[in-house]
Design an enzyme around this catalytic site. Structure first.
Site, mmCIF file in Angstrom:
data_model
loop_
_atom_site.group_PDB
_atom_site.id
_atom_site.type_symbol
_atom_site.label_atom_id
_atom_site.label_comp_id
_atom_site.label_asym_id
_atom_site.label_seq_id
_atom_site.Cartn_x
_atom_site.Cartn_y
_atom_site.Cartn_z
ATOM 1 N N GLY A 12 48.079 33.836 -37.421
ATOM 2 C CA GLY A 12 46.846 33.323 -36.827
ATOM 3 C C GLY A 12 46.194 32.396 -37.845
ATOM 4 N N ALA A 14 43.894 32.983 -40.169
ATOM 5 C CA ALA A 14 43.769 33.519 -41.530
ATOM 6 C C ALA A 14 45.119 33.467 -42.236
ATOM 7 C CB ALA A 14 43.237 34.942 -41.487
ATOM 8 N N ALA A 45 40.059 31.573 -29.200
ATOM 9 C CA ALA A 45 38.665 31.322 -29.610
ATOM 10 C C ALA A 45 38.134 30.092 -28.897
ATOM 11 C CB ALA A 45 38.576 31.169 -31.118
ATOM 12 N N PHE A 114 24.377 28.608 -31.565
ATOM 13 C CA PHE A 114 24.955 29.912 -31.282
ATOM 14 C C PHE A 114 23.922 30.993 -31.608
ATOM 15 C CE2 PHE A 114 29.549 31.043 -30.469
ATOM 16 C CZ PHE A 114 29.784 29.958 -29.659
ATOM 17 N N GLN A 227 32.104 45.202 -32.139
ATOM 18 C CA GLN A 227 31.211 44.296 -31.411
ATOM 19 C C GLN A 227 31.511 44.243 -29.919
ATOM 20 O OE1 GLN A 227 31.107 39.756 -32.132
ATOM 21 N NE2 GLN A 227 29.093 40.508 -32.738
ATOM 22 N N HIS A 229 30.678 41.955 -26.828
ATOM 23 C CA HIS A 229 30.173 40.607 -26.530
ATOM 24 C C HIS A 229 29.350 40.669 -25.245
ATOM 25 C CE1 HIS A 229 30.128 36.344 -25.578
ATOM 26 N NE2 HIS A 229 30.672 36.081 -26.762
ATOM 27 N N LEU A 239 36.645 36.845 -21.688
ATOM 28 C CA LEU A 239 35.445 36.345 -22.344
ATOM 29 C C LEU A 239 34.890 35.090 -21.671
ATOM 30 C CD1 LEU A 239 33.694 36.576 -25.031
ATOM 31 C CD2 LEU A 239 35.073 34.674 -25.816
ATOM 32 N N GLU A 242 29.987 32.393 -25.747
ATOM 33 C CA GLU A 242 28.557 32.336 -26.076
ATOM 34 C C GLU A 242 28.037 30.903 -25.953
ATOM 35 O OE1 GLU A 242 27.388 34.927 -29.258
ATOM 36 O OE2 GLU A 242 26.174 33.367 -30.164
ATOM 37 N N ARG A 273 24.262 39.178 -30.969
ATOM 38 C CA ARG A 273 25.062 39.783 -29.892
ATOM 39 C C ARG A 273 24.741 41.247 -29.641
ATOM 40 N NH1 ARG A 273 30.941 36.940 -31.012
ATOM 41 N NH2 ARG A 273 30.289 34.939 -30.134
ATOM 42 N N HIS A 337 34.883 43.173 -28.095
ATOM 43 C CA HIS A 337 35.268 41.816 -28.471
ATOM 44 C C HIS A 337 35.817 41.665 -29.885
ATOM 45 C CE1 HIS A 337 35.210 37.480 -28.528
ATOM 46 N NE2 HIS A 337 34.293 37.430 -29.471
ATOM 47 N N TYR A 338 35.242 42.369 -30.860
ATOM 48 C CA TYR A 338 35.552 42.028 -32.255
ATOM 49 C C TYR A 338 35.327 43.240 -33.151
ATOM 50 C CZ TYR A 338 35.337 39.571 -36.720
ATOM 51 O OH TYR A 338 35.573 39.158 -38.007
ATOM 52 N N ARG A 372 28.457 40.747 -36.239
ATOM 53 C CA ARG A 372 28.867 39.382 -36.593
ATOM 54 C C ARG A 372 28.119 38.366 -35.745
ATOM 55 N NH1 ARG A 372 32.614 35.669 -34.306
ATOM 56 N NH2 ARG A 372 33.539 37.187 -32.884
ATOM 57 N N LEU A 373 27.718 37.265 -36.370
ATOM 58 C CA LEU A 373 27.171 36.149 -35.608
ATOM 59 C C LEU A 373 28.331 35.393 -34.972
ATOM 60 C CD1 LEU A 373 24.472 34.502 -37.908
ATOM 61 C CD2 LEU A 373 24.186 36.295 -36.195
ATOM 62 N N LEU A 378 35.777 32.487 -37.095
ATOM 63 C CA LEU A 378 36.724 31.408 -37.393
ATOM 64 C C LEU A 378 36.490 30.933 -38.823
ATOM 65 C CD1 LEU A 378 36.814 29.274 -34.105
ATOM 66 C CD2 LEU A 378 38.378 31.060 -34.853
HETATM 67 C C1 LIG Z 1 38.603 35.463 -26.540
HETATM 68 C C2 LIG Z 1 38.101 35.293 -27.950
HETATM 69 C C3 LIG Z 1 37.264 34.223 -28.277
HETATM 70 C C4 LIG Z 1 36.787 34.069 -29.571
HETATM 71 N N1 LIG Z 1 35.977 32.996 -29.863
HETATM 72 C C5 LIG Z 1 35.543 32.820 -31.141
HETATM 73 C C6 LIG Z 1 34.764 31.688 -31.501
HETATM 74 O O1 LIG Z 1 34.485 30.813 -30.694
HETATM 75 N N2 LIG Z 1 34.335 31.575 -32.774
HETATM 76 C C7 LIG Z 1 34.638 32.505 -33.727
HETATM 77 O O2 LIG Z 1 34.230 32.349 -34.866
HETATM 78 N N3 LIG Z 1 35.404 33.575 -33.415
HETATM 79 C C8 LIG Z 1 35.863 33.757 -32.154
HETATM 80 N N4 LIG Z 1 36.641 34.841 -31.864
HETATM 81 C C9 LIG Z 1 37.119 35.711 -32.943
HETATM 82 C C10 LIG Z 1 38.235 35.012 -33.707
HETATM 83 O O3 LIG Z 1 38.965 34.197 -32.833
HETATM 84 C C11 LIG Z 1 39.187 35.999 -34.352
HETATM 85 O O4 LIG Z 1 38.473 36.955 -35.083
HETATM 86 C C12 LIG Z 1 40.128 35.279 -35.300
HETATM 87 O O5 LIG Z 1 40.727 34.180 -34.663
HETATM 88 C C13 LIG Z 1 41.191 36.222 -35.831
HETATM 89 O O6 LIG Z 1 42.126 35.474 -36.568
HETATM 90 P P1 LIG Z 1 43.203 36.177 -37.480
HETATM 91 O O7 LIG Z 1 43.948 35.097 -38.131
HETATM 92 O O8 LIG Z 1 42.529 37.192 -38.324
HETATM 93 O O9 LIG Z 1 44.129 36.998 -36.459
HETATM 94 P P2 LIG Z 1 44.945 36.570 -35.161
HETATM 95 O O10 LIG Z 1 44.699 35.195 -34.727
HETATM 96 O O11 LIG Z 1 44.711 37.664 -34.175
HETATM 97 O O12 LIG Z 1 46.461 36.629 -35.655
HETATM 98 C C14 LIG Z 1 47.121 37.833 -35.973
HETATM 99 C C15 LIG Z 1 48.556 37.537 -36.344
HETATM 100 O O13 LIG Z 1 49.163 38.712 -36.850
HETATM 101 C C16 LIG Z 1 50.459 38.837 -36.318
HETATM 102 N N5 LIG Z 1 50.811 40.266 -36.347
HETATM 103 C C17 LIG Z 1 50.034 41.324 -36.003
HETATM 104 N N6 LIG Z 1 50.716 42.475 -36.176
HETATM 105 C C18 LIG Z 1 51.929 42.161 -36.646
HETATM 106 C C19 LIG Z 1 53.089 42.913 -37.010
HETATM 107 N N7 LIG Z 1 53.152 44.247 -36.903
HETATM 108 N N8 LIG Z 1 54.185 42.233 -37.443
HETATM 109 C C20 LIG Z 1 54.183 40.875 -37.538
HETATM 110 N N9 LIG Z 1 53.111 40.117 -37.197
HETATM 111 C C21 LIG Z 1 52.001 40.745 -36.764
HETATM 112 C C22 LIG Z 1 50.362 38.245 -34.938
HETATM 113 O O14 LIG Z 1 51.634 37.825 -34.483
HETATM 114 C C23 LIG Z 1 49.429 37.062 -35.202
HETATM 115 O O15 LIG Z 1 50.173 35.950 -35.634
HETATM 116 C C24 LIG Z 1 37.137 35.010 -30.563
HETATM 117 C C25 LIG Z 1 37.981 36.068 -30.245
HETATM 118 C C26 LIG Z 1 38.440 36.226 -28.957
HETATM 119 C C27 LIG Z 1 39.300 37.427 -28.652
#
Ligand SMILES: Cc1cc2nc3c(=O)[nH]c(=O)nc-3n(C[C@H](O)[C@H](O)[C@H](O)COP(=O)(O)OP(=O)(O)OC[C@H]3O[C@@H](n4cnc5c(N)ncnc54)[C@H](O)[C@@H]3O)c2cc1C
Length: 558
Positions: A12, A14, A45, A114, A227, A229, A239, A242, A273, A337-338, A372-373, A378
């Site tokens: 993802g 991060a 997101a 936001f 959280q 939402h 979702l 916001e 939220r 949501h979070y 979280r705000l 992101l």
């Molecule tokens: C619908 C929605 C809308 C959102 N909108 C916003 C927004 O507008 N602004 C904002 O700031 N935040 C938003 N958020 C929150 C934000 O998107 C997430 O918190 C953030 O993107 C998480 O990113 P990440 O890289 O931590 O994890 P993720 O993007 O969830 O990635 C996780 C990764 O880990 C891998 N993985 C997991 N387990 C394993 C395993 N056992 N073996 C191998 N790989 C694994 C997956 O394949 C994936 O690649 C939103 C969340 C949702 C659900």
């Protein structure tokens, strides 16, 4: 055996940002993901990413203060200062990489407002911000020469002498288990939303990294901070961003009143939220809802704004409700949501286990505290992803490689064989998963009380016993998704137990943790983080002071 300097689990935002940083620091980097990277939940997101840009008179200190207040004073202020100070650089960097942020009529990057913030400081790409960012980072990743293990599933961390030395992973396509060693592992596995049913999160968001770290001895922190939402669809938990309220949308109760006037007279629909979700739930509980929902009304924004800035959610409303946002209000309600909580890390992403790092939603730095705000997550992924990448590369360089025994693979093979050999009569992984989701959503949600949280705790324990006996139908090796679902459920049950333990231990109300039996915030006794450690007899709670720099706790009004 496969070998790298830094292994990032999760592709993802991060994970990809961490991998790029580690690569830039000169490390041999690999990234592993259970799904194709662009299917990570970051892709979903919608609303945007926060940054205080000075060219429009904004100030990082305001962003930091509002984040601290939003966190109900549970966020660590040193980490929040880093987050808001680095935000402008992070957003401009994304723009330079190729993220086509929406612009205003003056040609400058556009912003929207936001929740929980006085100023418009959320940068966005229509209502598909995460998708735009994820695809651009994926391009960078492909260009970088980082090794990608795509559709590989991590089943365990390799722990030797109290250090993390790599992972064992299953290549989903072949069913083959492989040892991948590296002196530094970064967990960027996202949240654990699917412990709840429904949730806005993708089906793959199952807390794998949290459970792996917890098992390896790294404590989880503030797991009770879940959280809800304010705007999700009743039918399926999808979702509605916001940004709908950021662009000026109203919340109405069944009598057609803008009820937020009552609960947050100054910021109304754009209060934080936790506040908006509680207000909605109060309206619903007191009989002023509409079939278990309240209404989101965007009609006054006009077709032009809806069809350009909120096109995606308009499509969602049309597809699932048959309603155009320009023509009628839609029913919405608070939904899971979070996760504010996660693997406890320092500001460099280091966990308490040497060689193990974490970033993104799976980690708890903590910048979100008890709430979280919107649009700060992101930002968290790219700011702390990058830092974890830098720190893990430095650690790997200093430590170098060690030989790791192939016996780790044999152990995992035996464990999986055991799961496949179990009975499939009657009970099933899907049934247990649904029961878990429902008991969590019924009892550890917007409002909580002792009895309900205990019920959830006892139910999770029983479900764990059932889980230990249940097998999977498919006994084959190739694309055995039944086996993956089973392993994910194991992770989720472990994490669910830590949520219940944290919630029961926190005997006050703060942020997302609102107890009807203890409605007040209790700074004298609970202005501290709850750490959860794994023991043979279940989760053990310990406490850690909150880091304060410049902002003392105050009464939180919006
Ligand atoms: C619908 C929605 C809308 C959102 N909108 C916003 C927004 O507008 N602004 C904002 O700031 N935040 C938003 N958020 C929150 C934000 O998107 C997430 O918190 C953030 O993107 C998480 O990113 P990440 O890289 O931590 O994890 P993720 O993007 O969830 O990635 C996780 C990764 O880990 C891998 N993985 C997991 N387990 C394993 C395993 N056992 N073996 C191998 N790989 C694994 C997956 O394949 C994936 O690649 C939103 C969340 C949702 C659900």
């Amino acid at each position: 055996m496969l070998q790298h300097d830094v292994l990032v689990v999760g592709a993802g935002l991060a994970g990809m940002r961490a991998a790029l940083a580690a690569k830039q620091a000169g490390a041999n980097v690999a990234i592993i993901s259970k799904v194709t990277p662009v299917r990570s939940h970051s892709n979903a997101a919608q609303g945007g990413i926060n940054a205080a840009l000075t060219d429009r008179g904004d100030d990082w200190k305001e962003h930091a203060y509002e984040t601290v207040k939003g966190s109900d004073y549970l966020g660590d202020q040193d980490a929040i200062e880093i987050l808001s100070q680095d935000a402008g650089r992070a957003v401009i960097e994304l723009e330079h990489m190729g993220v086509v942020f929406s612009r205003g009529p003056d040609g400058l990057l556009g912003t929207r407002r936001f929740g929980g913030q006085q100023r418009a400081r959320t940068f966005f790409v229509a209502d598909i911000t995460g998708q735009a960012m994820l695809h651009v980072l994926f391009e960078q990743l492909l260009k970088s020469g980082i090794t990608l293990y795509e559709e590989w599933f991590v089943t365990s961390l390799v722990m030797e002498d109290g250090q993390c030395r790599g992972v064992v992973a299953l290549e989903i396509k072949s069913g083959k288990l492989e040892l991948i060693t590296s002196p530094a592992v970064v967990l960027a596995t996202g949240g654990c939303g699917r412990i709840y049913e429904p949730s806005t999160n993708g089906l793959i968001v199952t807390g794998d990294g949290m459970a792996l770290a917890y098992k390896a001895g790294a404590p989880l922190m503030d797991m009770e901070m879940v959280q809800y939402h304010p705007t999700t669809l009743k039918q399926n938990g999808i979702l509605i961003t916001e940004a709908a309220r950021g662009e000026g949308g109203y919340l109405l109760n069944g009598k057609g009143e803008r009820f937020m006037d009552k609960y947050a007279p100054s910021m109304k629909e754009l209060a934080s939220r936790d506040v908006v979700s509680r207000s909605e739930q109060t309206e619903i509980n007191e009989g002023r809802g509409v079939n278990g929902c309240v209404l989101l009304d965007l009609r006054h924004l006009g077709r032009q704004v809806i069809e350009t800035k909120l096109a995606y959610i308009n499509e969602v409303a049309l597809d699932y409700l048959g309603i155009s946002l320009a023509e009628a209000p839609i029913p919405i309600r608070p939904g899971m949501h979070y996760m504010m909580g996660g693997i406890k890390t320092d500001v460099h992403g280091a966990t308490r286990v040497p060689g193990l790092y974490a970033a993104g939603e799976t980690a708890c730095v903590s910048v979100h505290g008890a709430n979280r705000l919107g649009a700060n997550s992101l930002l968290d992924t790219v700011v702390f992803g990058r830092r974890a990448g830098d720190a893990s590369a430095a650690y790997a360089k200093e430590r170098g490689h060690k030989n790791v025994s192939e016996a780790f693979v044999a152990d995992e093979e035996a464990r999986i064989k055991g799961i496949l050999a179990r009975s499939t009569d009657g009970d099933s992984v899907a049934k247990i998963r649904l029961e878990m989701g429902q008991v969590m959503n019924d009892n550890i949600s917007v409002f909580r009380h002792e009895e309900g949280m205990k019920k959830a705790q006892t139910t999770i324990r029983r479900l764990k016993e059932r889980y230990a006996r249940v097998g999977v139908q498919n006994k084959g090796k190739v694309f055995n998704t039944g086996l993956i679902f089973s392993l994910e459920l194991g992770y989720m049950l472990d994490v669910a137990e830590t949520i219940a333990a944290g919630a029961l231990a926190r005997k006050e109300s703060r942020g997302a943790h609102a107890r009807v039996d203890m409605p007040d915030r209790d700074d004298a006794n609970f202005l501290k983080h709850a750490l959860v450690f794994r023991t043979e007899s279940g989760p053990r709670i310990d406490w850690l002071p909150v880091t304060m720099t410049q902002w003392q706790p105050q009464k939180r009004v919006y």
